[in-house]
Design a protein around this motif. Structure first.
Motif, mmCIF file in Angstrom:
data_model
loop_
_atom_site.group_PDB
_atom_site.id
_atom_site.type_symbol
_atom_site.label_atom_id
_atom_site.label_comp_id
_atom_site.label_asym_id
_atom_site.label_seq_id
_atom_site.Cartn_x
_atom_site.Cartn_y
_atom_site.Cartn_z
ATOM 1 N N CYS A 1 9.509 2.667 -3.010
ATOM 2 C CA CYS A 1 8.285 2.314 -2.297
ATOM 3 C C CYS A 1 7.518 1.275 -3.105
ATOM 4 C CB CYS A 1 7.433 3.571 -2.108
ATOM 5 S SG CYS A 1 5.798 3.205 -1.421
ATOM 6 N N CYS B 1 3.983 3.372 -4.357
ATOM 7 C CA CYS B 1 3.959 4.579 -5.194
ATOM 8 C C CYS B 1 5.305 4.685 -5.903
ATOM 9 C CB CYS B 1 3.634 5.812 -4.343
ATOM 10 S SG CYS B 1 4.999 6.369 -3.302
ATOM 11 N N PHE C 1 4.187 4.057 5.220
ATOM 12 C CA PHE C 1 5.136 4.701 4.314
ATOM 13 C C PHE C 1 4.838 6.192 4.271
ATOM 14 C CE2 PHE C 1 7.503 1.305 2.232
ATOM 15 C CZ PHE C 1 6.797 0.192 2.648
ATOM 16 N N CYS D 1 5.682 8.418 2.179
ATOM 17 C CA CYS D 1 5.509 8.971 0.836
ATOM 18 C C CYS D 1 4.045 8.940 0.397
ATOM 19 C CB CYS D 1 6.380 8.208 -0.145
ATOM 20 S SG CYS D 1 6.367 6.426 0.107
ATOM 21 N N CYS D 2 3.295 7.908 0.771
ATOM 22 C CA CYS D 2 1.945 7.758 0.246
ATOM 23 C C CYS D 2 0.956 7.277 1.323
ATOM 24 C CB CYS D 2 1.946 6.788 -0.935
ATOM 25 S SG CYS D 2 2.661 5.184 -0.539
HETATM 26 ZN ZN LIG Z 1 4.888 5.311 -1.257
#
Ligand SMILES: [Zn+2]
Length: 79
Positions: A22, A25, A52, A54-55
């Protein structure tokens, strides 16, 4: 002329689109909320919001080629 700092490499596995890291992050092998079928419309000029998972960072993808997504803002910090 595409600004390199706005690009990010992606990979296709099956019908899914991944990034190996990513840009925002420490996330690795992030499965994007994109399908392979979304790539061609982007290449044809259709903008697409990408969040995204993930974050929760979001960018607008404005173009793509076979290897890279092109975002509307910087994804790389160039020194
Ligand atoms: Zn991320």
């Amino acid at each position: 002329m595409i600004p390199f700092e706005n690009t990010w490499p992606y990979e296709i596995i099956g019908k899914d689109v991944y990034v190996s890291a990513c840009p925002f992050c420490e996330g690795e092998n992030v499965l994007l909320p994109l399908r392979v079928s979304h790539i061609q419309p982007i290449r044809d000029g259709k903008k697409r919001l990408l969040v995204f998972p993930c974050c929760r960072s979001s960018v607008t993808i404005v173009d793509a080629d076979a290897d890279y997504l092109l975002a509307n803002r910087k994804l790389r910090q160039l020194s």
